[in-house]
Design a protein around this motif. Structure first.
Motif, mmCIF file in Angstrom:
data_model
loop_
_atom_site.group_PDB
_atom_site.id
_atom_site.type_symbol
_atom_site.label_atom_id
_atom_site.label_comp_id
_atom_site.label_asym_id
_atom_site.label_seq_id
_atom_site.Cartn_x
_atom_site.Cartn_y
_atom_site.Cartn_z
ATOM 1 N N GLU A 1 -8.408 4.962 -6.217
ATOM 2 C CA GLU A 1 -7.521 5.761 -5.383
ATOM 3 C C GLU A 1 -7.130 5.010 -4.112
ATOM 4 O O GLU A 1 -5.975 5.075 -3.671
ATOM 5 C CB GLU A 1 -8.188 7.085 -5.011
ATOM 6 N N LEU A 2 -8.064 4.287 -3.507
ATOM 7 C CA LEU A 2 -7.755 3.502 -2.317
ATOM 8 C C LEU A 2 -6.645 2.495 -2.615
ATOM 9 O O LEU A 2 -5.661 2.389 -1.864
ATOM 10 C CB LEU A 2 -9.016 2.788 -1.834
ATOM 11 N N LEU A 3 -6.786 1.773 -3.695
ATOM 12 C CA LEU A 3 -5.785 0.770 -4.057
ATOM 13 C C LEU A 3 -4.442 1.426 -4.356
ATOM 14 O O LEU A 3 -3.380 0.913 -3.977
ATOM 15 C CB LEU A 3 -6.274 -0.023 -5.270
ATOM 16 N N PHE B 1 -14.219 2.565 2.989
ATOM 17 C CA PHE B 1 -14.128 3.480 4.131
ATOM 18 C C PHE B 1 -14.530 4.909 3.756
ATOM 19 O O PHE B 1 -14.070 5.879 4.347
ATOM 20 C CB PHE B 1 -12.718 3.472 4.745
ATOM 21 N N GLN B 2 -15.383 5.022 2.730
ATOM 22 C CA GLN B 2 -15.868 6.323 2.253
ATOM 23 C C GLN B 2 -14.717 7.278 1.920
ATOM 24 O O GLN B 2 -14.841 8.495 2.045
ATOM 25 C CB GLN B 2 -16.804 6.955 3.288
ATOM 26 N N GLY B 3 -13.607 6.712 1.492
ATOM 27 C CA GLY B 3 -12.469 7.532 1.106
ATOM 28 C C GLY B 3 -11.646 8.067 2.254
ATOM 29 O O GLY B 3 -10.763 8.919 2.043
ATOM 30 N N ASP B 4 -11.871 7.580 3.469
ATOM 31 C CA ASP B 4 -11.159 8.060 4.655
ATOM 32 C C ASP B 4 -9.758 7.447 4.694
ATOM 33 O O ASP B 4 -9.589 6.270 5.009
ATOM 34 C CB ASP B 4 -11.942 7.680 5.915
ATOM 35 N N PHE B 5 -8.739 8.261 4.386
ATOM 36 C CA PHE B 5 -7.377 7.750 4.331
ATOM 37 C C PHE B 5 -6.862 7.361 5.712
ATOM 38 O O PHE B 5 -6.073 6.421 5.849
ATOM 39 C CB PHE B 5 -6.456 8.792 3.687
ATOM 40 N N LYS C 1 -0.708 0.899 -2.449
ATOM 41 C CA LYS C 1 0.496 0.572 -3.216
ATOM 42 C C LYS C 1 1.606 1.585 -2.980
ATOM 43 O O LYS C 1 2.785 1.219 -2.856
ATOM 44 C CB LYS C 1 0.136 0.507 -4.704
ATOM 45 N N LYS C 2 1.244 2.850 -2.897
ATOM 46 C CA LYS C 2 2.246 3.912 -2.779
ATOM 47 C C LYS C 2 2.761 4.108 -1.359
ATOM 48 O O LYS C 2 3.825 4.706 -1.170
ATOM 49 C CB LYS C 2 1.672 5.224 -3.306
ATOM 50 N N THR C 3 2.012 3.646 -0.365
ATOM 51 C CA THR C 3 2.401 3.927 1.030
ATOM 52 C C THR C 3 2.831 2.691 1.803
ATOM 53 O O THR C 3 3.106 2.784 3.003
ATOM 54 C CB THR C 3 1.243 4.605 1.789
ATOM 55 N N SER C 4 2.882 1.543 1.161
ATOM 56 C CA SER C 4 3.252 0.323 1.873
ATOM 57 C C SER C 4 3.863 -0.686 0.906
ATOM 58 O O SER C 4 3.891 -0.462 -0.311
ATOM 59 C CB SER C 4 2.013 -0.295 2.535
ATOM 60 N N ALA D 1 -8.594 5.945 8.072
ATOM 61 C CA ALA D 1 -9.111 4.597 8.317
ATOM 62 C C ALA D 1 -8.286 3.571 7.552
ATOM 63 O O ALA D 1 -7.931 2.513 8.088
ATOM 64 C CB ALA D 1 -10.584 4.518 7.907
ATOM 65 N N LEU D 2 -7.968 3.876 6.319
ATOM 66 C CA LEU D 2 -7.149 2.964 5.525
ATOM 67 C C LEU D 2 -5.771 2.777 6.163
ATOM 68 O O LEU D 2 -5.255 1.648 6.226
ATOM 69 C CB LEU D 2 -7.005 3.509 4.103
ATOM 70 N N LYS D 3 -5.181 3.850 6.655
ATOM 71 C CA LYS D 3 -3.872 3.748 7.297
ATOM 72 C C LYS D 3 -3.917 2.850 8.531
ATOM 73 O O LYS D 3 -2.926 2.186 8.852
ATOM 74 C CB LYS D 3 -3.358 5.144 7.665
ATOM 75 N N THR D 4 -5.048 2.825 9.229
ATOM 76 C CA THR D 4 -5.197 1.939 10.395
ATOM 77 C C THR D 4 -5.058 0.480 9.979
ATOM 78 O O THR D 4 -4.406 -0.320 10.654
ATOM 79 C CB THR D 4 -6.562 2.172 11.067
ATOM 80 N N VAL D 5 -5.678 0.128 8.854
ATOM 81 C CA VAL D 5 -5.585 -1.247 8.350
ATOM 82 C C VAL D 5 -4.167 -1.528 7.863
ATOM 83 O O VAL D 5 -3.590 -2.591 8.156
ATOM 84 C CB VAL D 5 -6.610 -1.483 7.224
ATOM 85 N N ILE D 6 -3.582 -0.590 7.140
ATOM 86 C CA ILE D 6 -2.213 -0.771 6.634
ATOM 87 C C ILE D 6 -1.240 -0.997 7.790
ATOM 88 O O ILE D 6 -0.378 -1.880 7.733
ATOM 89 C CB ILE D 6 -1.791 0.449 5.791
ATOM 90 N N ALA D 7 -1.398 -0.217 8.858
ATOM 91 C CA ALA D 7 -0.481 -0.315 10.001
ATOM 92 C C ALA D 7 -0.539 -1.670 10.688
ATOM 93 O O ALA D 7 0.438 -2.102 11.316
ATOM 94 C CB ALA D 7 -0.798 0.790 11.008
ATOM 95 N N ALA D 8 -1.685 -2.369 10.574
ATOM 96 C CA ALA D 8 -1.818 -3.692 11.189
ATOM 97 C C ALA D 8 -1.022 -4.750 10.434
ATOM 98 O O ALA D 8 -0.803 -5.849 10.953
ATOM 99 C CB ALA D 8 -3.291 -4.094 11.264
ATOM 100 N N GLY D 9 -0.596 -4.435 9.215
ATOM 101 C CA GLY D 9 0.317 -5.299 8.481
ATOM 102 C C GLY D 9 -0.245 -6.541 7.832
ATOM 103 O O GLY D 9 0.401 -7.598 7.889
ATOM 104 N N PRO D 10 -1.415 -6.471 7.177
ATOM 105 C CA PRO D 10 -1.845 -7.652 6.422
ATOM 106 C C PRO D 10 -0.896 -7.877 5.243
ATOM 107 O O PRO D 10 -0.193 -6.950 4.814
ATOM 108 C CB PRO D 10 -3.245 -7.264 5.937
#
Length: 291
Positions: A190-192, A147-151, A196-199, A153-162
């Motif tokens: 950093e993405l990984l 996601f080009q480092g866009d946090f 790990k740190k936010t979910s 965007a990453l939070k959107t995926v995290i919020a969906a709960g995979p």
């Protein structure tokens, strides 16, 4: 032609990498079902050597957001081309395939869509949520781009709960300029780390060997992933998809893959899945169960 190029040209595929041709009724039925639903799979698009095995067990890794990529990583068989608009019905069709294949564990990946403001994160979320709604007992793993480092965007995926977020580093940082010129190794780590740190989502990553790295560089990647508490690390042999792709620099002996696994275990990585034919999505359910 140099002796090095000659050696690459005639580097023989060792016996441990020879796989069976796809045959059997179940294999054909799986392929037909995916075609009927107009779904792409990384199995077919990336010419995965395990396709015969997975399709014969009614398993597939879904490739969403089209079959052309905005990037052109040297190792990958998914090539750049005409970028298609997102298909709003795709999440429903993926969920239907989960039903028809009777999947209890589903893996979803995508092409990289740098053309989209969120890199396709919302489309990932819609697909995850659709599967959760239709199949609440199904475990969902996503193999996402950076996601080009866009946090956000990453939070959107995290919020969906995979249940698992996978992002492959693919190769040691020294080879990025040649193998992954549009990516950044530190950004991927950093993405990984952020997941790990936010979910409480399990984190997974993987790399290939045979692209020009040495074993010390492989261990360095394992060190970096262990340092961010990565739950699953996969390591497999790079296999050249075509003559247009980089030649294989070395075929790594199975015993060396065992050494990689032992090294990771020594660093307290919960699950190391290392073997010549390992791919990040291959036997994903079994790797998850071992956690």
């Amino acid at each position: 032609m140099s002796s090095e190029k000659n050696s690459e040209k005639y580097l023989r595929i060792p016996p441990w990498l020879r796989v069976k041709l796809p045959t059997g009724k179940t294999f054909n039925n799986t392929a037909k079902l995916l075609a009927d639903l107009n779904l792409n799979t990384v199995c077919q698009n990336a010419k995965c050597p395990n396709t015969w095995d997975c399709f014969s067990r009614k398993v597939a890794t879904f490739l969403i957001m089209g079959h052309n990529c905005t990037r052109n990583c040297a190792f990958c068989n998914i090539s750049p081309g005409l970028i298609e608009p997102l298909d709003a019905d795709e999440p429903r069709r993926v969920s239907e395939a989960v039903s028809r294949l009777e999947l209890k564990y589903v893996v979803i990946t995508s092409v990289t869509r740098d053309d989209l403001p969120d890199g396709g994160a919302a489309h990932y979320a819609e697909t995850i949520e659709r599967i959760h709604n239709d199949h609440p007992e199904c475990t969902v793993e996503v193999l996402i781009p950076d996601f080009q480092g866009d946090f956000d965007a990453l939070k959107t995926v995290i919020a969906a709960g995979p249940d698992v977020i996978n992002h492959n580093v693919e190769t040691p940082p020294a080879l990025y300029s040649k193998i992954r010129p549009q990516a950044d190794y530190k950004q991927s780590i950093e993405l990984l780390d952020r997941v790990k740190k936010t979910s409480k989502i399990h984190v997974k990553s993987g790399l290939m060997v045979g692209l020009g790295e040495n074993d010390d560089q492989v261990r360095e990647v394992i060190d970096n992933l262990a340092a961010i508490n990565c739950d699953i690390i996969t390591i497999g042999q790079y296999m050249r998809p075509s003559k247009e792709h980089p030649a294989v620099k070395r075929y790594v002996e199975p015993s060396v893959f065992d050494e990689y696994a032992e090294y990771g275990k020594g660093l307290k990585v919960p699950h190391m899945f290392c073997a010549p034919l390992v791919r990040s999505s291959f036997n994903a359910a079994e790797a998850f169960e071992e956690l």
